[in-house]
Design a protein around this motif. Sequence first.
Motif, PDB file in Angstrom:
ATOM      1  N   ASN A   1     -23.832 -41.354 -26.659  1.00 59.19           N
ATOM      2  CA  ASN A   1     -24.665 -40.169 -26.502  1.00 59.19           C
ATOM      3  C   ASN A   1     -25.593 -40.338 -25.312  1.00 59.19           C
ATOM      4  O   ASN A   1     -26.340 -41.315 -25.233  1.00 59.19           O
ATOM      5  CB  ASN A   1     -25.512 -39.938 -27.761  1.00 59.19           C
ATOM      6  CG  ASN A   1     -24.695 -39.437 -28.927  1.00 59.19           C
ATOM      7  OD1 ASN A   1     -23.476 -39.553 -28.923  1.00 59.19           O
ATOM      8  ND2 ASN A   1     -25.356 -38.878 -29.910  1.00 59.19           N
TER       9      ASN A   1
ATOM     10  N   LEU B   1     -28.099 -37.911 -22.263  1.00 61.23           N
ATOM     11  CA  LEU B   1     -28.857 -36.675 -22.128  1.00 61.23           C
ATOM     12  C   LEU B   1     -28.700 -36.082 -20.738  1.00 61.23           C
ATOM     13  O   LEU B   1     -28.778 -36.803 -19.733  1.00 61.23           O
ATOM     14  CB  LEU B   1     -30.346 -36.929 -22.401  1.00 61.23           C
ATOM     15  CG  LEU B   1     -30.703 -37.467 -23.787  1.00 61.23           C
ATOM     16  CD1 LEU B   1     -32.199 -37.766 -23.856  1.00 61.23           C
ATOM     17  CD2 LEU B   1     -30.301 -36.488 -24.868  1.00 61.23           C
TER      18      LEU B   1
ATOM     19  N   GLU C   1     -27.881 -33.036 -25.342  1.00 59.41           N
ATOM     20  CA  GLU C   1     -27.133 -34.255 -25.643  1.00 59.41           C
ATOM     21  C   GLU C   1     -25.639 -34.022 -25.467  1.00 59.41           C
ATOM     22  O   GLU C   1     -25.092 -32.997 -25.884  1.00 59.41           O
ATOM     23  CB  GLU C   1     -27.433 -34.670 -27.089  1.00 59.41           C
ATOM     24  CG  GLU C   1     -26.992 -36.075 -27.432  1.00 59.41           C
ATOM     25  CD  GLU C   1     -27.522 -36.507 -28.792  1.00 59.41           C
ATOM     26  OE1 GLU C   1     -26.901 -37.402 -29.393  1.00 59.41           O
ATOM     27  OE2 GLU C   1     -28.548 -35.955 -29.233  1.00 59.41           O
TER      28      GLU C   1
END
Length: 379
Positions: free
Chosen positions: A106, A108, A114
Amino acid sequence: MSVGTSSARGARQVPRPPAPRTSGDPADLGIDPDQLPDGLVVADEHGRVVCFNAAAVRITATPAAEALGQPLESALPLEDLEGRRWWQLTDPYGGLAIRVRQPERNLLLPGGREVLVTARYVRAERLGPVHRVVVTLRDTEARRRTERSHAELIATVAHELRSPLTSVKGFTATLLAKWERFTDDQKRLMLETVDADADRVTRLIAELLDISRIDSGRLEVRRQPVDIGAAVGRHIQAYVASGLEADRFLLRLAQPLPDLWADPDKVDQVLSNLLENAVRHGEGTVTIDVTPTASPREGEDTGTSVTVSDEGAGIPEESMNRVFTRFWRGSKRGGTGLGLYIVKGIVEAHGGTITVGRAPGGGAEFRFTLPVAAPAYLT
């Protein structure tokens, strides 16, 4: 002359298939990058973006014209969850020569959105310089919806289990500690309550198992001849025996009905859920129509349709598309909200269809159709 030499001379030469291309460019494989479901970003040996497909545009909200030709870290400014710039941390062009990929994680985008990111380092030769960096992007919304659904399921199960188990524990502990103080009638009432709560827990566990099988596509259907009219009649008799008026129900059977081959236990489960829904949430007469109809499955002529309708307030139009989802409940709260989700899964496992609408009397109308599905030796 050795045997090996003779064999080699007699063998026909088979041409080798061409080696697969590993340039990292989907166009080399005849694939249009814009047709890929995931975001695709490719940077060349100089770190400049040479591919930025339509899915990447959608996920990042960056026009392809702005990204192409830009340095990878500028076109795709990713940060980890601690706010560190991702490309500076990983250094794909100057890092260890033995690295070939970055596992999914994950990251950003600017604005805090995300995304799931994986990267592949393509080298012209082993341990050579990086020739391409291929990055795939995937929106996390679908995964988040799944995680929320699982969290809701766990919370619902915990809540539904707590009440009957607390009751069972309380009554059994009281009976064990003060058995002599209660009359036989009091003991019977407590044990009947424990028995009913145990049945409730059993039903909930059965629902969870059904959901697991439906979600994994492993719901088994054991087909046998089913008299659908008699099955509906048994459910009506059970409601009447429990105290409901007989004229609360109207059963209409069209004749002749085709022979139906289905799983009798699962058909009973469907009928039980639909009738309980009509009795609990509806009003007036509950009408059950059983009719022959066109089969929902291609290649079959006939099927059996069952319609359950009531005369209550019905289901609001805005809720129609959510009726068969997990945890949907009608205006009167109660239950786990899993019954209609399971009903839909059972009907579809039979190759059938189910719909919801507004009944002629103004209430809710559920209609499911099952194919005849007779065994091959009978056709």
